[in-house]
Design an enzyme around this catalytic site. Structure first.
Site, short mmCIF file in Angstrom:
data_model
loop_
_atom_site.label_atom_id
_atom_site.label_comp_id
_atom_site.label_asym_id
_atom_site.label_seq_id
_atom_site.Cartn_x
_atom_site.Cartn_y
_atom_site.Cartn_z
N HIS A 36 -3.36 7.54 2.21
CA HIS A 36 -3.73 6.21 1.72
C HIS A 36 -5.11 5.90 2.30
CE1 HIS A 36 -3.93 2.06 0.88
NE2 HIS A 36 -3.68 1.65 2.12
N ASN A 60 -10.07 0.05 -0.03
CA ASN A 60 -8.61 0.14 -0.04
C ASN A 60 -8.09 -0.44 -1.36
OD1 ASN A 60 -5.86 -0.17 0.36
ND2 ASN A 60 -6.04 -0.99 2.43
N CYS A 89 0.82 -1.23 0.00
CA CYS A 89 0.00 0.00 0.00
C CYS A 89 0.85 1.27 0.00
CB CYS A 89 -0.95 0.01 1.19
SG CYS A 89 -2.10 -1.38 1.18
O1 UT7 Z 1 -3.54 -0.62 3.75
C1 UT7 Z 1 -3.12 -0.93 5.04
C2 UT7 Z 1 -3.80 -2.17 5.41
N1 UT7 Z 1 -4.91 -2.24 6.22
C3 UT7 Z 1 -5.39 -1.40 7.18
O2 UT7 Z 1 -4.99 -0.30 7.38
C4 UT7 Z 1 -6.46 -1.97 8.03
C5 UT7 Z 1 -6.19 -1.77 9.50
N2 UT7 Z 1 -7.20 -2.34 10.36
C6 UT7 Z 1 -8.48 -1.97 10.35
O3 UT7 Z 1 -8.89 -1.13 9.57
C7 UT7 Z 1 -9.42 -2.56 11.39
O4 UT7 Z 1 -8.67 -3.27 12.35
C8 UT7 Z 1 -10.49 -3.49 10.77
C9 UT7 Z 1 -11.47 -2.67 9.96
C10 UT7 Z 1 -9.83 -4.53 9.88
C11 UT7 Z 1 -11.27 -4.20 11.87
O5 UT7 Z 1 -11.83 -3.26 12.77
P1 UT7 Z 1 -11.70 -3.49 14.34
O6 UT7 Z 1 -12.42 -2.40 14.99
O7 UT7 Z 1 -10.22 -3.64 14.63
O8 UT7 Z 1 -12.51 -4.85 14.54
P2 UT7 Z 1 -12.02 -6.24 15.13
O9 UT7 Z 1 -11.02 -6.89 14.21
O10 UT7 Z 1 -11.63 -6.06 16.56
O11 UT7 Z 1 -13.35 -7.06 15.09
C12 UT7 Z 1 -14.45 -6.76 15.94
C13 UT7 Z 1 -15.51 -7.80 15.75
C14 UT7 Z 1 -15.00 -9.24 15.85
O12 UT7 Z 1 -16.00 -10.01 16.46
P3 UT7 Z 1 -15.87 -10.40 18.03
O13 UT7 Z 1 -14.58 -11.18 18.13
O14 UT7 Z 1 -15.82 -9.08 18.75
O15 UT7 Z 1 -17.11 -11.19 18.27
C15 UT7 Z 1 -14.86 -9.66 14.41
O16 UT7 Z 1 -14.99 -11.06 14.23
O17 UT7 Z 1 -16.07 -7.68 14.43
C16 UT7 Z 1 -16.02 -8.95 13.78
N3 UT7 Z 1 -15.86 -8.72 12.35
C17 UT7 Z 1 -16.88 -8.51 11.51
N4 UT7 Z 1 -18.22 -8.45 11.71
C18 UT7 Z 1 -18.98 -8.20 10.65
C19 UT7 Z 1 -14.69 -8.67 11.66
N5 UT7 Z 1 -14.98 -8.42 10.36
C20 UT7 Z 1 -16.32 -8.32 10.25
C21 UT7 Z 1 -17.19 -8.07 9.17
N6 UT7 Z 1 -18.50 -8.00 9.42
N7 UT7 Z 1 -16.73 -7.84 7.92
#
Ligand code: UT7
Length: 323
Positions: free
Chosen positions: A250, A280, A113
């Site tokens: 980005h 993204n 990225c």
């Molecule tokens: O280009 C550079 C690369 N990438 C990035 O910059 C991404 C960086 N990270 C992020 O943007 C965030 O960490 C995410 C958007 C990927 C995730 O957000 P988060 O607030 O960190 O959520 P999380 O991973 O802590 O997940 C929270 C909950 C989990 O459920 P439990 O364990 O709390 O029951 C996940 O399983 O949300 C669940 N979850 C989803 N639910 C519905 C994860 N993905 C999804 C989904 N739909 N697509």
């Protein structure tokens, strides 16, 4: 003083749009979750048989046309991609041939990225050293091909697209201020290799593999590292946050983008946002956002633009340019 000036940008997005509601039909997710956590509402997806080089070529042709130059004037082409058409040759070679550019050098850079900032940095050095006079840099990706469409934690986050910019070595001054790239800063820290990677590859598995990410880990590093490197780039350019007209980050996650703008003391209205519609697009996200803000009249001649990006590696960087 000689500077590398961005004299034209172009972008291309595939026609097919996949909305969050479309995704919710095939994977356990919802529009509310995706919008609330990332700001993304939809993404573009390349058609069957449409390759990274096709997207790159379309963006490149538009950038060359916006720059008002002939392809014969280009003596450098750098394509940033982590989704190349083939393992080799570089996708840049195919784009060079299809563009009708039969001189100069063409190669790929792989910084995920952060690829566009890295390509910008390399092109800037070529232009400042006199090794090239006009460079075409492209960020182009088909992440739809490396996503695990059953993994809701990653498949909702990415899209396909391409963006390009033509840089020219010039002595250009407007209202007493030098125009062009004023500073670029790059970093990487390979200890985080496993936080964001593709679980395949020629040497490891002879498969192309799928994107895997520790989202929270990436998030944490993104906010801290990007705010820091953007600060370094501003300092190297002798600028303060109040000098910045536009932040073009980005586009990975609106929450990350807002957190960085807050840390940099930049008001949200100075930030260019496309992540809501593009998701993204990795190395393509900054040039796609640049094109939108140029075409709708936000970025104007003389404006100071701050760009920053982080990707797998981790590798991250920032550039400041006066338009
Ligand atoms: O280009 C550079 C690369 N990438 C990035 O910059 C991404 C960086 N990270 C992020 O943007 C965030 O960490 C995410 C958007 C990927 C995730 O957000 P988060 O607030 O960190 O959520 P999380 O991973 O802590 O997940 C929270 C909950 C989990 O459920 P439990 O364990 O709390 O029951 C996940 O399983 O949300 C669940 N979850 C989803 N639910 C519905 C994860 N993905 C999804 C989904 N739909 N697509």
């Amino acid at each position: 003083m000689l500077r590398s000036r961005i004299i034209g940008c172009g972008a291309y997005l595939p026609e097919k749009v996949l909305t969050n509601d479309d995704l919710a039909k095939t994977v356990d997710t919802s529009n509310d979750w995706i919008v609330g956590r990332t700001g993304i509402t939809q993404r573009h997806i390349a058609a069957d048989g449409q390759l990274t080089s096709d997207l790159a070529l379309a963006a490149a042709e538009r950038a060359v046309s916006a720059a008002g130059i002939s392809v014969d004037e280009l003596d450098l082409l750098i394509l940033a991609t982590s989704t190349p058409d083939n393992t080799f040759p570089a996708t840049a070679a195919k784009v060079q041939a299809r563009l009708g550019m039969h001189q100069g050098a063409a190669f790929d850079v792989q910084a995920v990225c952060a690829g566009f900032i890295c390509a910008l940095s390399v092109a800037d050095k070529f232009l400042l050293s006199g090794q090239a006079k006009k460079a075409l840099i492209i960020g182009a990706e088909t992440y739809s091909r490396i996503l695990d469409w059953n993994d809701r934690t990653t498949c909702v986050l990415f899209g396909d697209g391409a963006g390009a910019a033509v840089l020219s070595a010039e002595n250009s001054v407007e209202n007493g201020a030098e125009r062009g790239i004023l500073a670029v800063k790059l970093h990487s820290d390979g200890r985080h290799y496993d936080a964001l990677y593709v679980d395949g590859g020629v040497s490891s598995s002879q498969t192309s593999g799928h994107l895997r990410m520790q989202g929270k880990e990436v998030y944490r590093h993104a906010v801290v590292n990007l705010a820091a490197v953007a600060g370094e780039a501003m300092e190297a350019a002798g600028l303060a946050p109040s000098d910045i007209d536009w932040l073009v980050p980005h586009q990975a996650n609106l929450r990350i983008m807002n957190a960085i703008a807050r840390r940099l003391d930049l008001p949200p209205e100075k930030m260019v946002v496309t992540v809501d519609r593009h998701a993204n697009t990795s190395s393509a996200s900054i040039p796609l956002a640049l094109v939108e803000a140029i075409e709708d009249g936000r970025i104007k001649s003389g404006d100071v633009v701050l760009m920053e990006a982080i990707g797998g590696g981790f590798v991250w960087g920032s550039a400041v340019a006066r338009w």
